[in-house]
Motif scaffolding. Structure first.
Motif, PDB file in Angstrom:
ATOM      1  N   HIS A  79       0.927  -1.146   0.016  1.00 10.30           N
ATOM      2  CA  HIS A  79       0.074   0.041  -0.067  1.00 10.30           C
ATOM      3  C   HIS A  79       1.009   1.277  -0.100  1.00 10.30           C
ATOM      4  O   HIS A  79       1.602   1.320   0.604  1.00 10.30           O
ATOM      5  CB  HIS A  79      -0.851  -0.070   1.192  1.00 10.30           C
ATOM      6  N   GLY A  80       0.593   2.208  -0.706  1.00 10.64           N
ATOM      7  CA  GLY A  80       1.245   3.604  -0.726  1.00 10.64           C
ATOM      8  C   GLY A  80       0.190   4.665  -1.252  1.00 10.64           C
ATOM      9  O   GLY A  80      -0.575   4.254  -1.959  1.00 10.64           O
ATOM     10  N   LYS A  81       0.638   5.741  -1.036  1.00  5.23           N
ATOM     11  CA  LYS A  81      -0.013   7.072  -1.319  1.00  5.23           C
ATOM     12  C   LYS A  81       0.020   7.315  -2.901  1.00  5.23           C
ATOM     13  O   LYS A  81      -0.887   7.668  -3.368  1.00  5.23           O
ATOM     14  CB  LYS A  81       0.383   8.283  -0.737  1.00  5.23           C
TER      15      LYS A  81
ATOM     16  N   GLY B 211       3.199  -1.216   4.165  1.00  2.00           N
ATOM     17  CA  GLY B 211       3.253  -0.244   3.956  1.00  2.00           C
ATOM     18  C   GLY B 211       2.125   0.674   4.268  1.00  2.00           C
ATOM     19  O   GLY B 211       1.180   0.246   5.124  1.00  2.00           O
TER      20      GLY B 211
ATOM     21  N   ASN C 192      -0.462   4.831   3.639  1.00 11.24           N
ATOM     22  CA  ASN C 192      -0.539   6.013   2.648  1.00 11.24           C
ATOM     23  C   ASN C 192       0.571   7.036   2.876  1.00 11.24           C
ATOM     24  O   ASN C 192       0.479   8.026   2.544  1.00 11.24           O
ATOM     25  CB  ASN C 192      -1.782   6.721   2.901  1.00 11.24           C
TER      26      ASN C 192
ATOM     27  N   TYR D  40       3.631   6.112   2.315  1.00  9.20           N
ATOM     28  CA  TYR D  40       5.058   5.740   1.251  1.00  9.20           C
ATOM     29  C   TYR D  40       4.529   5.776  -0.228  1.00  9.20           C
ATOM     30  O   TYR D  40       3.488   5.964  -0.762  1.00  9.20           O
ATOM     31  CB  TYR D  40       4.823   4.101   1.525  1.00  9.20           C
ATOM     32  N   LEU D  41       5.668   5.916  -0.833  1.00  7.85           N
ATOM     33  CA  LEU D  41       5.729   5.642  -2.476  1.00  7.85           C
ATOM     34  C   LEU D  41       6.207   4.647  -2.810  1.00  7.85           C
ATOM     35  O   LEU D  41       7.328   3.978  -2.433  1.00  7.85           O
ATOM     36  CB  LEU D  41       7.013   6.789  -2.720  1.00  7.85           C
ATOM     37  N   ILE D  42       5.605   3.955  -3.936  1.00  7.76           N
ATOM     38  CA  ILE D  42       5.617   2.510  -4.246  1.00  7.76           C
ATOM     39  C   ILE D  42       6.508   2.681  -5.696  1.00  7.76           C
ATOM     40  O   ILE D  42       5.999   3.653  -6.526  1.00  7.76           O
ATOM     41  CB  ILE D  42       4.522   1.610  -4.540  1.00  7.76           C
TER      42      ILE D  42
ATOM     43  N   LEU E 247       9.592   0.503  -1.174  1.00 10.72           N
ATOM     44  CA  LEU E 247       8.675   1.378  -0.551  1.00 10.72           C
ATOM     45  C   LEU E 247       9.579   2.652  -0.022  1.00 10.72           C
ATOM     46  O   LEU E 247      10.610   2.433   0.801  1.00 10.72           O
ATOM     47  CB  LEU E 247       7.997   1.010   0.791  1.00 10.72           C
TER      48      LEU E 247
ATOM     49  N   ASN F 124       9.818   6.220   2.038  1.00 13.17           N
ATOM     50  CA  ASN F 124       9.233   7.092   2.943  1.00 13.17           C
ATOM     51  C   ASN F 124       8.709   8.399   2.647  1.00 13.17           C
ATOM     52  O   ASN F 124      10.087   9.395   2.290  1.00 13.17           O
ATOM     53  CB  ASN F 124      10.117   7.117   4.439  1.00 13.17           C
TER      54      ASN F 124
END
Ligand SMILES: [Zn+2]
Length: 511
Positions: free
Chosen positions: A7-9, A56, A58, A60-62, A405, A407
């Motif tokens: 999961h990521g933003k 992860g 929201n 994080y950047l994937i 992932l 930060n």
């Protein structure tokens, strides 16, 4: 192995050249076993895969796992071992004065660890034998990758001519008589590897270890450089490259190497390699700094990958590769740290930043490589050089699950304007230390910066102990010989260049 819901933003995927990196907001990736099953919105995938272990949030950047397309697997850097930066050729003498690593496995694993910590999930490893025990070293290297869990394309080395300078006769004639006797004795004591021995060695590893598809291990031909390899070996490799085998070598890293091919063959290194049938989509060239405009066309037409080593080229006075023009011509370019990034730490993320800054020529309309281009270089373009073009480098269903992932807090705090593209933000601002979690082949190998496949503290302690071992008598003897010969190498280079080489980049002026 648990199935994962990552999961990521934001999620980024490399774009086509000239386009912006694709972004999915409030994103999730469902990982089933070793592969990506689905990519989409978190809310939809959470419903579809309720039992998958969530990784992860929201914050994080994937990104797809990064691919380092040129590294020699050295953990301790040359500086840590005692050799400061210099011009490549005399610097190699300095390397040969260092003591051999006492434990190749620990040293390589340490190198792998640093790359993992900056998001590298696949390495194109150019093997450069440092102990004299070729097979032991290759086995220890492969074992280190087994431990780290990273994918490797291992290019097996051969270096069998011109060990001291690009002109053996000149070099020997300029040594004092006693030194010449010593050099000749050293050459006799360790005869260079011949064609059949090399080809059989590569065949053995290819048969035993090479795997198809995404796979953890690929075996490539890896002569270090055509100036250091006899043409009979390159010819044989050419036949095999045409049949689909992979090749990685250094080309025209310095002006002296470029000069060698003009002097011997009246043509550029790249044109000569093309005649030897060595160019193609399964070939990659490290450095390529002293390429000509015509070379760039050949590289683009044949689909060769250029492995760009921006930091290493600066540190070893090699110059600046004409990457902006390579990119403009459509050459496939990847990025390699070469064990020598600017901070001496193998931080792949900061290396991407340097690549995005270094090729900015005066004038707003000059070609350049944008952060979006660099993102593609570090992922999809690199995948081709490691012979996994269709298997890694993008986050999409069916590809292997190599995911990192990053930060977002540390990358953007305390504020980032909402209209800044996340690929720009990553390339302009992120550091390796912002990479918190790494997944390779669907397996969590680093989570919240804790390594899950080995104990970092133990590794550092063991490596410290191994590195502190005193040099052997053989190490001291070799160091003494190269120390005495080093000034003659510098003298050789000072007289070797016959021709002016017009620059591709114009960065300043004399009048
Ligand atoms: Zn290299």
């Amino acid at each position: 192995m648990a199935n994962l819901l990552v999961h990521g933003k934001y999620l980024l995927n490399p774009a086509q050249p000239g386009e912006k990196t694709a972004v999915v907001q409030d994103a999730a990736v469902a990982v089933t076993g070793t592969s990506i099953a689905a990519v989409g919105s978190y809310s939809a995938l959470k419903k579809q895969y309720p039992d998958y272990r969530e990784v992860g949030s929201n914050e994080y950047l994937i990104l797809p796992g990064l691919i380092d397309v040129h590294h020699h697997g050295w953990g301790l850097s040359a500086i840590q071992q005692g050799a400061l930066d210099d011009t490549l050729e005399p610097w190699i003498y300095d390397l040969l004065m260092l003591k051999s690593p006492t434990n190749v496995y620990l040293d390589t694993l340490y190198g792998n660890m640093k790359l993992l910590e900056s998001g590298v999930t696949t390495v194109l490893h150019s093997h450069f034998c440092r102990t004299g025990n070729y097979e032991d070293e290759v086995n220890a290297t492969l074992k280190a990758y087994e431990t780290s869990g990273q994918r490797v394309a291992l290019a097996l080395e051969v270096m069998n001519q011109h060990p001291f300078a690009y002109d053996d006769d000149w070099f020997l004639q300029h040594l004092s008589v006693p030194l010449r006797t010593q050099v000749e004795a050293a050459l006799k004591a360790r005869p260079p590897m011949d064609r059949d021995t090399y080809l059989n060695l590569v065949e053995k590893y290819y048969t035993e270890r090479n795997q198809e598809g995404a796979a953890k291990v690929k075996i490539l031909y890896g002569p270090i450089n055509a100036v250091w390899t006899t043409p009979d070996i390159l010819e044989a490799i050419g036949e095999r490259v045409q049949q689909g085998r992979g090749l990685h070598l250094h080309v025209v890293e310095t002006p002296y190497q470029a000069e060698y091919f003009f002097k011997h063959y009246g043509k550029s290194n790249i044109a000569w390699l093309h005649e030897m049938h060595l160019l193609g989509p399964r070939t990659s060239f490290a450095h390529a700094v002293w390429t000509t405009r015509d070379d760039l066309a050949l590289l683009a037409e044949t689909g060769v990958t250029v492995c760009h080593n921006a930091s290493s080229n600066l540190r070893l006075r090699s110059g600046i590769a004409p990457l902006a023009f390579m990119h403009e011509r459509g050459v496939n370019i990847g990025v390699g740290t070469d064990g020598g990034t600017l901070n001496d730490d193998d931080d792949m993320v900061q290396e991407l930043r340097l690549v995005s800054k270094l090729h900015r020529l005066p004038r707003p309309t000059s070609p350049w490589v944008s952060p979006h281009d660099v993102m593609r270089m570090a992922t999809l373009n690199g995948a081709r050089a490691t012979l996994r073009a269709d298997a890694i480098g993008r986050i999409e269903p069916g590809r292997a699950a190599d995911i990192i992932l990053v930060n977002l807090q540390t990358m953007t705090q305390p504020y980032l304007a909402p209209d800044i593209h996340m690929a720009d933000a990553f390339v302009y601002r992120a550091k390796g230390t912002d990479v918190e979690t790494v997944i390779i082949d669907g397996e969590l190998v680093m989570e919240n910066r804790t390594h899950l496949r080995f104990n970092k503290a133990d590794l550092l302690a063991q490596l410290r102990e191994a590195a502190a071992q005193p040099p052997t008598a053989q190490d001291l003897q070799r160091a003494d010989l190269f120390r005495q010969c080093r000034p003659v190498c510098v003298e050789f280079l000072n007289q070797y260049l016959d021709r002016e080489m017009a620059p591709q980049y114009v960065l300043n002026r004399t009048a």
